[in-house]
Design a protein around this motif. Structure first.
Motif, PDB file in Angstrom:
ATOM      1  N   PRO A  45      -1.564 -10.663  -6.397  1.00 22.13           N
ATOM      2  CA  PRO A  45      -2.086 -10.692  -7.765  1.00 22.13           C
ATOM      3  C   PRO A  45      -1.876 -12.040  -8.434  1.00 22.13           C
ATOM      4  CG  PRO A  45      -0.157  -9.239  -7.594  1.00 22.13           C
ATOM      5  CD  PRO A  45      -0.563  -9.612  -6.201  1.00 22.13           C
ATOM      6  N   VAL A  46      -0.833 -12.765  -8.011  1.00 25.06           N
ATOM      7  CA  VAL A  46      -0.514 -14.024  -8.664  1.00 25.06           C
ATOM      8  C   VAL A  46      -1.647 -15.045  -8.510  1.00 25.06           C
ATOM      9  CG1 VAL A  46       0.729 -14.997  -6.694  1.00 25.06           C
ATOM     10  CG2 VAL A  46       1.338 -15.703  -8.997  1.00 25.06           C
ATOM     11  N   HIS A  64       1.684 -21.563 -11.773  1.00 25.08           N
ATOM     12  CA  HIS A  64       1.883 -21.214 -10.364  1.00 25.08           C
ATOM     13  C   HIS A  64       0.988 -22.101  -9.518  1.00 25.08           C
ATOM     14  CE1 HIS A  64       3.766 -17.820 -12.180  1.00 25.08           C
ATOM     15  NE2 HIS A  64       2.679 -17.128 -12.402  1.00 25.08           N
ATOM     16  N   ALA A  73      -1.385 -20.678 -14.466  1.00 31.21           N
ATOM     17  CA  ALA A  73      -0.233 -20.158 -15.217  1.00 31.21           C
ATOM     18  C   ALA A  73       1.074 -20.736 -14.684  1.00 31.21           C
ATOM     19  CB  ALA A  73      -0.205 -18.623 -15.171  1.00 31.21           C
ATOM     20  N   PHE A  87       8.241 -15.186  -3.631  1.00 29.05           N
ATOM     21  CA  PHE A  87       7.880 -14.699  -4.967  1.00 29.05           C
ATOM     22  C   PHE A  87       7.268 -13.292  -4.880  1.00 29.05           C
ATOM     23  CE2 PHE A  87       4.568 -14.679  -8.420  1.00 29.05           C
ATOM     24  CZ  PHE A  87       5.456 -14.556  -9.472  1.00 29.05           C
ATOM     25  N   GLY A  88       7.661 -12.422  -5.808  1.00 26.39           N
ATOM     26  CA  GLY A  88       7.231 -11.026  -5.785  1.00 26.39           C
ATOM     27  C   GLY A  88       5.738 -10.811  -6.006  1.00 26.39           C
ATOM     28  N   GLY A  89       5.063 -11.794  -6.569  1.00 19.34           N
ATOM     29  CA  GLY A  89       3.632 -11.619  -6.845  1.00 19.34           C
ATOM     30  C   GLY A  89       2.750 -11.914  -5.646  1.00 19.34           C
ATOM     31  N   SER A 114      11.624 -18.564 -15.890  1.00 15.85           N
ATOM     32  CA  SER A 114      10.692 -18.698 -14.772  1.00 15.85           C
ATOM     33  C   SER A 114      11.063 -17.600 -13.788  1.00 15.85           C
ATOM     34  CB  SER A 114      10.826 -20.092 -14.163  1.00 15.85           C
ATOM     35  OG  SER A 114       9.982 -20.226 -13.043  1.00 15.85           O
ATOM     36  N   LYS A 119      -4.161 -20.107 -19.061  1.00 14.38           N
ATOM     37  CA  LYS A 119      -3.444 -20.348 -17.801  1.00 14.38           C
ATOM     38  C   LYS A 119      -3.593 -21.766 -17.268  1.00 14.38           C
ATOM     39  CE  LYS A 119      -3.282 -15.519 -16.482  1.00 14.38           C
ATOM     40  NZ  LYS A 119      -3.305 -14.527 -15.429  1.00 14.38           N
ATOM     41  N   ARG A 129       3.503  -1.313 -14.925  1.00 16.71           N
ATOM     42  CA  ARG A 129       3.499  -0.784 -13.557  1.00 16.71           C
ATOM     43  C   ARG A 129       4.716  -1.232 -12.742  1.00 16.71           C
ATOM     44  NH1 ARG A 129       0.201  -5.413 -12.943  1.00 16.71           N
ATOM     45  NH2 ARG A 129       0.267  -6.326 -10.855  1.00 16.71           N
ATOM     46  N   LYS A 150     -10.321 -13.670 -10.059  1.00 15.33           N
ATOM     47  CA  LYS A 150     -11.157 -12.600 -10.617  1.00 15.33           C
ATOM     48  C   LYS A 150     -12.592 -13.046 -10.832  1.00 15.33           C
ATOM     49  CE  LYS A 150      -7.242 -10.138 -12.379  1.00 15.33           C
ATOM     50  NZ  LYS A 150      -6.256  -9.923 -13.400  1.00 15.33           N
ATOM     51  N   LYS A 182       8.265 -10.957 -19.908  1.00 13.08           N
ATOM     52  CA  LYS A 182       7.152 -11.895 -20.050  1.00 13.08           C
ATOM     53  C   LYS A 182       7.253 -12.529 -21.434  1.00 13.08           C
ATOM     54  CE  LYS A 182       4.886 -10.630 -16.269  1.00 13.08           C
ATOM     55  NZ  LYS A 182       4.230 -11.405 -15.231  1.00 13.08           N
ATOM     56  N   PRO A 183       6.594 -13.646 -21.625  1.00 12.01           N
ATOM     57  CA  PRO A 183       6.649 -14.287 -22.947  1.00 12.01           C
ATOM     58  C   PRO A 183       6.046 -13.409 -24.051  1.00 12.01           C
ATOM     59  CG  PRO A 183       5.531 -15.699 -21.329  1.00 12.01           C
ATOM     60  CD  PRO A 183       5.833 -14.410 -20.647  1.00 12.01           C
ATOM     61  N   ARG A 203      -6.699 -10.542  -3.656  1.00 11.00           N
ATOM     62  CA  ARG A 203      -5.518  -9.871  -4.222  1.00 11.00           C
ATOM     63  C   ARG A 203      -4.677  -9.239  -3.111  1.00 11.00           C
ATOM     64  NH1 ARG A 203      -4.462  -8.137  -9.648  1.00 11.00           N
ATOM     65  NH2 ARG A 203      -2.957  -6.444  -9.684  1.00 11.00           N
ATOM     66  N   GLU A 245       6.373  -4.938 -13.413  1.00 13.19           N
ATOM     67  CA  GLU A 245       5.435  -5.709 -14.222  1.00 13.19           C
ATOM     68  C   GLU A 245       5.055  -4.831 -15.407  1.00 13.19           C
ATOM     69  OE1 GLU A 245       3.634  -9.038 -13.655  1.00 13.19           O
ATOM     70  OE2 GLU A 245       5.712  -9.010 -13.029  1.00 13.19           O
TER      71      GLU A 245
HETATM   72  N1  COA Z   1       5.499  -9.445  -9.014  1.00 11.50           N
HETATM   73  C1  COA Z   1       4.342  -8.798  -8.917  1.00 11.50           C
HETATM   74  N2  COA Z   1       3.231  -9.152  -9.584  1.00 11.50           N
HETATM   75  C2  COA Z   1       3.307 -10.224 -10.371  1.00 11.50           C
HETATM   76  C3  COA Z   1       4.485 -10.977 -10.505  1.00 11.50           C
HETATM   77  C4  COA Z   1       5.619 -10.543  -9.779  1.00 11.50           C
HETATM   78  N3  COA Z   1       6.763 -11.200  -9.833  1.00 11.50           N
HETATM   79  N4  COA Z   1       4.249 -11.990 -11.363  1.00 11.50           N
HETATM   80  C5  COA Z   1       2.970 -11.900 -11.746  1.00 11.50           C
HETATM   81  N5  COA Z   1       2.402 -10.827 -11.152  1.00 11.50           N
HETATM   82  C6  COA Z   1       1.048 -10.340 -11.348  1.00 11.50           C
HETATM   83  C7  COA Z   1       0.777 -10.041 -12.802  1.00 11.50           C
HETATM   84  O1  COA Z   1       1.171  -8.726 -13.148  1.00 11.50           O
HETATM   85  C8  COA Z   1      -0.728 -10.210 -12.894  1.00 11.50           C
HETATM   86  O2  COA Z   1      -1.311  -9.035 -12.375  1.00 11.50           O
HETATM   87  P1  COA Z   1      -2.697  -8.457 -12.945  1.00 11.50           P
HETATM   88  O3  COA Z   1      -3.766  -9.298 -12.321  1.00 11.50           O
HETATM   89  O4  COA Z   1      -2.714  -7.047 -12.456  1.00 11.50           O
HETATM   90  O5  COA Z   1      -2.641  -8.570 -14.429  1.00 11.50           O
HETATM   91  C9  COA Z   1      -1.024 -11.310 -11.883  1.00 11.50           C
HETATM   92  O6  COA Z   1       0.124 -11.360 -11.008  1.00 11.50           O
HETATM   93  C10 COA Z   1      -1.214 -12.674 -12.502  1.00 11.50           C
HETATM   94  O7  COA Z   1      -0.007 -13.072 -13.132  1.00 11.50           O
HETATM   95  P2  COA Z   1       0.088 -14.237 -14.196  1.00 11.50           P
HETATM   96  O8  COA Z   1      -0.918 -15.298 -13.829  1.00 11.50           O
HETATM   97  O9  COA Z   1       1.496 -14.668 -14.313  1.00 11.50           O
HETATM   98  O10 COA Z   1      -0.472 -13.601 -15.516  1.00 11.50           O
HETATM   99  P3  COA Z   1       0.156 -12.619 -16.578  1.00 11.50           P
HETATM  100  O11 COA Z   1      -1.004 -12.213 -17.407  1.00 11.50           O
HETATM  101  O12 COA Z   1       0.991 -11.562 -15.953  1.00 11.50           O
HETATM  102  O13 COA Z   1       1.138 -13.549 -17.437  1.00 11.50           O
HETATM  103  C11 COA Z   1       1.885 -15.557 -18.498  1.00 11.50           C
HETATM  104  C12 COA Z   1       0.687 -14.730 -18.075  1.00 11.50           C
HETATM  105  C13 COA Z   1       1.430 -16.854 -19.098  1.00 11.50           C
HETATM  106  C14 COA Z   1       2.691 -14.776 -19.487  1.00 11.50           C
HETATM  107  C15 COA Z   1       2.750 -15.808 -17.240  1.00 11.50           C
HETATM  108  O14 COA Z   1       1.933 -16.365 -16.238  1.00 11.50           O
HETATM  109  C16 COA Z   1       3.941 -16.701 -17.383  1.00 11.50           C
HETATM  110  O15 COA Z   1       4.943 -16.394 -17.981  1.00 11.50           O
HETATM  111  N6  COA Z   1       3.870 -17.855 -16.765  1.00 11.50           N
HETATM  112  C17 COA Z   1       4.964 -18.802 -16.682  1.00 11.50           C
HETATM  113  C18 COA Z   1       5.000 -19.233 -15.262  1.00 11.50           C
HETATM  114  C19 COA Z   1       6.238 -19.920 -14.835  1.00 11.50           C
HETATM  115  O16 COA Z   1       7.310 -19.664 -15.300  1.00 11.50           O
HETATM  116  N7  COA Z   1       6.038 -20.807 -13.856  1.00 11.50           N
HETATM  117  C20 COA Z   1       7.070 -21.490 -13.175  1.00 11.50           C
HETATM  118  C21 COA Z   1       7.039 -22.957 -13.430  1.00 11.50           C
HETATM  119  S1  COA Z   1       8.090 -23.392 -14.775  1.00 11.50           S
END
Ligand code: COA
Ligand code: AMP
Length: 630
Positions: A568-569, A503, A501, A140-142, A280, A533, A171, A573, A308-309, A563, A168
């Motif tokens: 970041p995922v 994850h 969230a 996963f990219g995060g 997803s 989340k 950024r 915090k 994103k949603p 982090r 993202e």
């Molecule tokens: N590459 C790099 N960074 C990533 C990433 C990726 N693929 N996915 C998430 N991140 C980063 C985000 O930018 C965020 O960074 P930040 O701390 O600088 O803001 C951090 O990881 C946390 O991400 P997330 O918890 O996903 O929060 P979010 O605020 O970006 O998004 C939701 C919130 C609810 C919109 C999002 O979590 C979401 O769509 N979740 C659904 C998850 C999902 O599909 N799960 C699979 C099971 S079905």
């Protein structure tokens, strides 16, 4: 067949049940039988069959005349682009990529790590590996470079296929520097890397190691599908366990094909030609099973959504995509709906789109709270189906089998056990408990086809993590209960895994990172309830004696450390410095009690607590962070 009969047949006569389902798959050599139990409690399915995943996902649809149908739609609100790729085009591009990998020496059984964002090339990379019988492992990219390095060392890939960057909101994430860092720190060095350059950030290539995605495919002969045995791993997918060392879940080709194919009609109610969308990421099991493999082996059109949603550009994105691409079944995580609901509680965006194509919505990845389900049902006017599964199983353990028989929805429950899953609730001694009684949720062995037969390079860990606790059962790691109608209720994890969230993350892994901070003597990470989340990690830090540095500074460094090391995922915090941690007299940290305090839930003072006064200090520290909320 009605659900009850179907489930009963699957448990009473698994051999006939699964051999019948196996007929929906194109076998090069059909299996002589379904279950191979000579190594019990390790079980395998369809071992002596020969098959190819990519053939079933692409070529066979072209052969029967579906070549012009769109296989993959890339809808990327984050880059403002859309693309449609037909089955013929997918097959040809995958065969060429596989040919280029083959020309560089990638063979059946070799591992290939894939580190890519939500672009069709990620699916092409997965399918090209499957075409050759090479075992892919998508990261996963995060995740941070360190997590990638851990996976490189465990999987020992011959090559890594990566994109130059992911995007993202606000950024660009350079994947290439993360990859370079990971390879530098990993003990295992892949022979070569293939880099797909995205225009948002073109990465400099390392001479002698990195190859350009397009250039390295120039002039190569396309590769044919390589036959593999039914139990040959199509992929390894790493998931969080109780420690920082992730578990490499093995996915066997034959059983996975059979099980996924069954789910597409019976759970997701789609037929060839229907549009199926899972919002997803390919880095998660949901993305493997229901963005890539499931819909493609069924001949659906699948959507690769890069957005994103909310915020890309607004809370109407889901509805725009569903309406524009005529999605019939839609799958996402509850947290995504909570994000949309927060911005658009009255569903004003929903009404801007014609959603008549949408028949059912599916939620998984975390507990679906009844409020969210009711909101979604009210807005969308279609059944919203919660279903429960894990990276380990690869497909739903419990669901409402909508395409077979729509059972009554009970809010708070992901419904009933799917075929082959004999789900039971056990007490601490491993005895089944009666209806409505809390316990550990376990599945009587064998697990059905497609589920994990083992962990990569870690059989002892597999036995210890899943089989040892309740002999004869697979321990899911989830706790909950079943009602008298067989509906399952998933209430909590029994281990150190939290769900942020949607994850899956390991608090143990975060504790290992925090403990590496020079000022931290001891620490604990818990998951606290979060209205968006689901859960958020929260760290308690005890500092080394004599540390006089500013606490806020140390907390800031710890947040950055998680982090940088996990990514970041992890969404880490929240942390606070405390003098001591509450423990039992034998020294076990009372994480559960801290969770209750943080969530504002009543709890019983643990009889074995060493010093109850510490709980007052913890309560005070949590109050400083704003917990319990509301
Ligand atoms: N590459 C790099 N960074 C990533 C990433 C990726 N693929 N996915 C998430 N991140 C980063 C985000 O930018 C965020 O960074 P930040 O701390 O600088 O803001 C951090 O990881 C946390 O991400 P997330 O918890 O996903 O929060 P979010 O605020 O970006 O998004 C939701 C919130 C609810 C919109 C999002 O979590 C979401 O769509 N979740 C659904 C998850 C999902 O599909 N799960 C699979 C099971 S079905
Ligand atoms: P993952 O392996 O990342 O898919 O995470 C699996 C875990 O997520 C499960 O063991 C559960 O703890 C949780 N989970 C997944 N789906 C559900 C659901 N529908 N309801 C409750 N918890 C779920």
């Amino acid at each position: 067949m009605r659900y009850a009969d179907l489930h009963q047949t699957s448990l009473q006569d698994p051999e006939s049940f699964w051999m019948e389902q196996a007929q929906a798959i194109d076998w090069i050599k059909p299996p002589s039988k379904a279950l191979f139990d000579a190594q019990a409690p390790l079980y395998e399915w369809f071992v002596d069959g020969e098959v190819n995943m990519c053939w079933n996902a692409l070529d066979r649809h072209v052969e029967v005349g579906r070549g012009d149908q769109v296989a993959v739609i890339h809808d990327s609100p984050i880059t403002g682009t859309k693309a449609h790729i037909t089955y013929t085009e997918m097959r040809d591009r995958v065969a060429r990529l596989a040919g280029a990998l083959q020309a560089r020496g990638v063979e059946k059984g070799d591992r290939v790590i894939i580190y890519m964002p939500m672009i069709p090339e990620a699916l092409m990379a997965m399918l090209a590996c499957a075409r050759l019988g090479a075992i892919h492992s998508v990261v996963f990219g995060g995740f941070a470079a360190n997590e990638l390095a851990v996976r490189i060392d465990d999987a020992q890939p011959k090559c890594v296929i990566a994109a130059s960057c992911g995007i993202e909101p606000g950024r660009v994430i350079g994947y290439k520097p993360l990859l370079d860092g990971a390879i530098e720190s990993a003990r295992h060095k892949p022979e070569f890397c293939v880099i797909f350059q995205r225009e948002q950030q073109v990465a400099p290539l390392t001479p002698g190691r990195d190859l350009d995605w397009n250039a390295f495919q120039d002039g190569v002969a396309p590769a044919d599908c390589v036959p593999v045995a039914g139990n040959h791993p199509v992929y390894i997918l790493y998931t969080s366990g109780t420690t920082g060392q992730p578990k490499g879940v093995i996915r066997p080709t034959g059983g996975y094909l059979v099980a996924l194919q069954w789910t597409m009609k019976n759970i997701y109610n789609v037929d060839p030609g229907d549009v199926f969308w899972t919002a997803s990421d390919v880095g998660w099991v949901v993305g493997h099973s229901y963005i890539c493999y499931g819909p493609l082996i069924t001949g659906n059109t699948t959507i690769v959504f890069e957005g994103k949603p909310v915020g890309t550009p607004d809370a109407g994105t889901f509805w725009r995509v569903i309406s524009e691409h005529r999605v019939k079944s839609f799958f996402t995580a509850p947290t995504a709906f909570r994000a949309v609901r927060r911005e658009d509680p009255k569903g004003e965006f929903v009404r801007q789109y014609d959603l008549s194509c949408l028949k059912t919505v599916y939620l998984a990845g975390e507990r679906a709270d009844p409020d969210t389900i009711i909101w979604a049902q009210d807005q969308l006017n279609v059944p919203v189906v919660d279903h429960w599964w894990q990276t380990e199983t690869g497909w739903p353990i419990a669901a409402n089998p909508v395409g077979c028989e729509m059972l009554p929805v009970k809010l708070g429950s992901p419904a009933v056990a799917m075929p082959g899953y004999d789900v039971q609730v056990l007490d601490e001694g491993g005895k089944p408990v009666g209806p409505d009684t809390l316990g550990a949720i376990a599945i009587k062995l064998p697990l059905p086809p497609g589920t994990l037969p083992n962990l990569w390079n870690a059989e002892a860990r597999y036995r210890k993590s899943y089989l040892a606790q309740f002999p004869g059962y697979y321990a899911t790691g989830d706790a909950g209960y079943m009602d008298a109608d067989g509906y399952v209720y998933i209430m909590a994890r029994t281990d150190d895994v939290i769900n942020v969230a949607g994850h899956r993350l390991s608090t143990g892994g975060m504790e290992e990172v925090l403990a590496s901070h020079p000022d931290v003597a001891e620490c604990a990470v818990i998951g606290v309830a979060d209205s968006l989340k689901g859960q958020l990690p929260l760290g308690f830090l005890c500092l080394n004696k004599g540390t006089e540095r500013d606490h806020a500074e140390i907390v800031g460094e710890c947040v950055k450390l998680v982090r940088d090391k996990i990514g970041p995922v992890a969404a880490f915090k929240l942390a606070v410095v405390v003098d001591r941690l509450p423990k039992t007299r034998s020294g076990k940290i009372l994480r559960g009690t801290m969770v209750s305090i943080a969530d504002g839930k009543e709890f019983k003072m643990p009889a074995t607590i060493d010093d109850p006064a510490i709980l007052d200090e913890i309560t005070e520290a949590l109050r400083g962070l704003g917990y319990p909320q509301g």
